[in-house]
Every structure is written in C-alpha cells, then in structure tokens.
Design a protein around this motif. Sequence first.
Motif, short mmCIF file in Angstrom:
data_model
loop_
_atom_site.label_atom_id
_atom_site.label_comp_id
_atom_site.label_asym_id
_atom_site.label_seq_id
_atom_site.Cartn_x
_atom_site.Cartn_y
_atom_site.Cartn_z
N ILE A 35 79.86 -28.38 -45.40
CA ILE A 35 79.66 -27.44 -44.28
C ILE A 35 79.87 -28.13 -42.94
N GLU A 36 79.42 -29.38 -42.82
CA GLU A 36 79.61 -30.12 -41.56
C GLU A 36 81.09 -30.32 -41.25
N GLN A 37 81.85 -30.74 -42.24
CA GLN A 37 83.27 -30.95 -42.01
C GLN A 37 83.99 -29.63 -41.73
N LEU A 38 83.61 -28.60 -42.43
CA LEU A 38 84.23 -27.30 -42.20
C LEU A 38 83.90 -26.77 -40.80
N THR A 39 82.70 -27.02 -40.34
CA THR A 39 82.32 -26.59 -38.98
C THR A 39 83.14 -27.32 -37.93
N ALA A 40 83.31 -28.64 -38.08
CA ALA A 40 84.12 -29.41 -37.11
C ALA A 40 85.56 -28.92 -37.10
N THR A 41 86.10 -28.62 -38.27
CA THR A 41 87.49 -28.15 -38.33
C THR A 41 87.65 -26.79 -37.66
N MET A 42 86.74 -25.91 -37.93
CA MET A 42 86.84 -24.58 -37.33
C MET A 42 86.59 -24.62 -35.82
N LEU A 43 85.75 -25.55 -35.34
CA LEU A 43 85.55 -25.70 -33.90
C LEU A 43 86.85 -26.11 -33.21
N ARG A 44 87.56 -27.07 -33.80
CA ARG A 44 88.84 -27.48 -33.20
C ARG A 44 89.83 -26.33 -33.18
N SER A 45 89.79 -25.51 -34.23
CA SER A 45 90.74 -24.40 -34.28
C SER A 45 90.39 -23.32 -33.25
N VAL A 46 89.10 -23.02 -33.11
CA VAL A 46 88.71 -21.94 -32.17
C VAL A 46 88.77 -22.42 -30.73
#
Length: 391
Positions: free
Chosen positions: A112-123
């Motif tokens: 979940i932590e890695q997925l959150t960081a990835t989605m933050l960069r995308s948004v």
Amino acid sequence: MNLAGGIVAAIVALLVIITVLRSVRIVPQARARNVERFGRYRKTLEPGMNFIIPAIDRVKKEIDLREQVVSFTGSPVITEDNVGVLIDTVLFFQVTDPRAADYEIVNYIQAIEQLTATMLRSVIGSMDLEETLTSRDKINNALRGVLDDASGKWGIRVTRVEIKAIEPPKSVKEAMEKQLRAEREKRAAILTAEGLRQSKILTAEGEKQSAILSAEGAKQSSILRAEGQAQAIAAVFQAVHDNDPDPKLLAYQYLQTLPQLAQGAGNTFWVIPSEVTTALRSVASAFGGGDATPAANTAPALPKTEAKTTEPPAVPASGSAANGPASTPALDPAPATPAPGTPSADALNAMLAVAMPGNGVGPLGPIDQPGTEAEAAAAPQDGDPSSANGS
C-alpha cells in the motif's frame, strides 16, 4: 504390575489432556486466523472457541480486521511546473478477506505504501504547484479510488486517504511569503482607498443634504417673513382705510419717523427733507386753531415770495443819444403778509426739537415768509442802474 499399569494410565491421561488443550483455539473479537492442513489452506478461524486436529492442522498468525491507520512521510513528488515537493500522506484501510490478505500478497502494508507513492506521482504530476496546494480534496479522492481498486484483490479496502502535509522548497516558500505579503498589502491599500472613498462620498452627501435643508429653511423663513410683512401691511392699510385719517395725522406720523433718520454713531450730517416744512405747517395748523384753510387737506407747499414789478419808465422822444438811457430808480417792494395758518420760525424750531431730541440738529434759521425783505432782495430788479450805458 499394578505399579506399571498405573504409570501407563497416567501417561495416557496426560497425553489426552495435552491433545485436548492443543486442539482448542480461542480467537479474540475482530481477529482472524487461517488454518492449514498438511500445508494447504483449510479454513479461517472465527472469533470465539475453535477446534483443530493437533499435529495435522497448523494455525497461522492473527490478522487484525479492524480499520488501521498508516502514515507515509516524505514522498518526493515533482509537479507539472517542475517544482519538487515532499508530501506526507495518511492512509486508512481495513482487511475484509483474511485469506486473500494472507495468501495474495506477502506484505500488504508495504504494498500500500509503494502504491500510494506511485499514485501521488501520477496525480501530482498533472498539476502545477498552486493547484497542488489548493486541491487537496481532489488529490484525496483520486488516490482513494485508485488504491481501493488496486488493493481489492488483496482483501483490503481503502476507506480514506488524506494529504497530511505538502512541503515545497525553501526558495518557493520565500517567494510565496513575499507574494502573500504583497497581496495583503494590496488588499489593505484597496480597502483603505475604498474606505476613504466611501467616507468622502458620505461626507459630500451629508454636506449636500445639509445645504439643501439650510436652503429650504431659508426659503421657508423668507416666505413666512414675507407673508407676515404682507399681512401686517395689509392690516395697516385696511386699518388706515377703515379709520379714514386726515392729512394732519399723516403729517404727525411723518414727523415721528424723522428721529430714525439721525440714528447711528457715525451720523455727522443730516439733510432735512423739503417736505418737513409742509408737515410742520399741517401739524401747527392742527394744534393752532381754525386758521387752516380747506386747501390744507392736500399737503400744501410753502408760498413763494411775491415781488411787485413796475413798468419801465417811458423814454422821452426828444432825448439825445449821448446822454444815454435814463436811470430808473429801484422800487422798494411792499411788505408781504404771511399766509393764514403758516407757523412761525419759533414754532417750527420747537417742533423739530421735540421730534428729534439729542440729534445735534440746531434751530432752523428764519423762515422766509412771503413778501419778506430777504426774498425781495434776492429777486432780480428790473432796470438795474448798474447796467452799462449804451453808446
């Protein structure tokens, strides 16, 4: 034999007790445990008392089914305008399927932590810095939707994602502070100018209303004063006509107004109107008796000096031109008598002294009566002997 039998029985009883104890598993509320039999998933133990087969079934570690909070700090993100920021996020999630959370992913917290960081960069990569700082709700909703879809197969439901802090670089902070200070000063100047403008407008409106009300008051005062004077004049005029005063009363009223002409500290010279003699004569005739003639009803004028004229002497027919014209002796005018009802000089002086006390008006000179020697002397004489003789 008996002793050996007792020992065996005790051992068997102990083994039974141990087996029963190992076969019972108590799971707390909001917890779950997976059971494997011969290395394969068998079932999930529910909260309460559960029974397993010892040495055959293996119970795995507990899985918390309550909503959990995980904080991820310092995720570096670059915005659309190439500004690097650090974003701290807070994630709320809950395990809904213990089997999937245990067998679909090794460590769902790290995932979940890695997925959150990835989605933050995308948004955040599709927004500039200003939009990033002012669109936290938009970022939260986007992250929660993506994380919920991605973590559904893991048996996890993301309930909420919050942006905890956004830390721009120091230079950007200083620029933002300067911009904010300038914006505040601008708003303060605008508000001050608006206040002054409103104050001047209100002051001008007040002065305008005050001037209008003052003008209205002056107008009404002038109208009322004029109406009062008009009514007073009309009343006086009506009273005069109703009482039908004679010229003697009018002359007396005229004399009473003479002191007002001499009022004032700077009056050093005063001219007596020519009508004062007529007024005095009318008053004198009123108080002197019945010598006044009917002609006194109309403000009579002072009688003029009467002078007798004589015919020029006849020129002798046989006179010589050298002798010159004969000189004609001056004739003495006959003394004239005053007209009846004419007041004397002393009476006029006394009336003026009573009418104008203390005004510095001296006694009148001798009033020229008709036919006096002064008028006779002032009148031109015919045949003045002073004329030059003709040649």
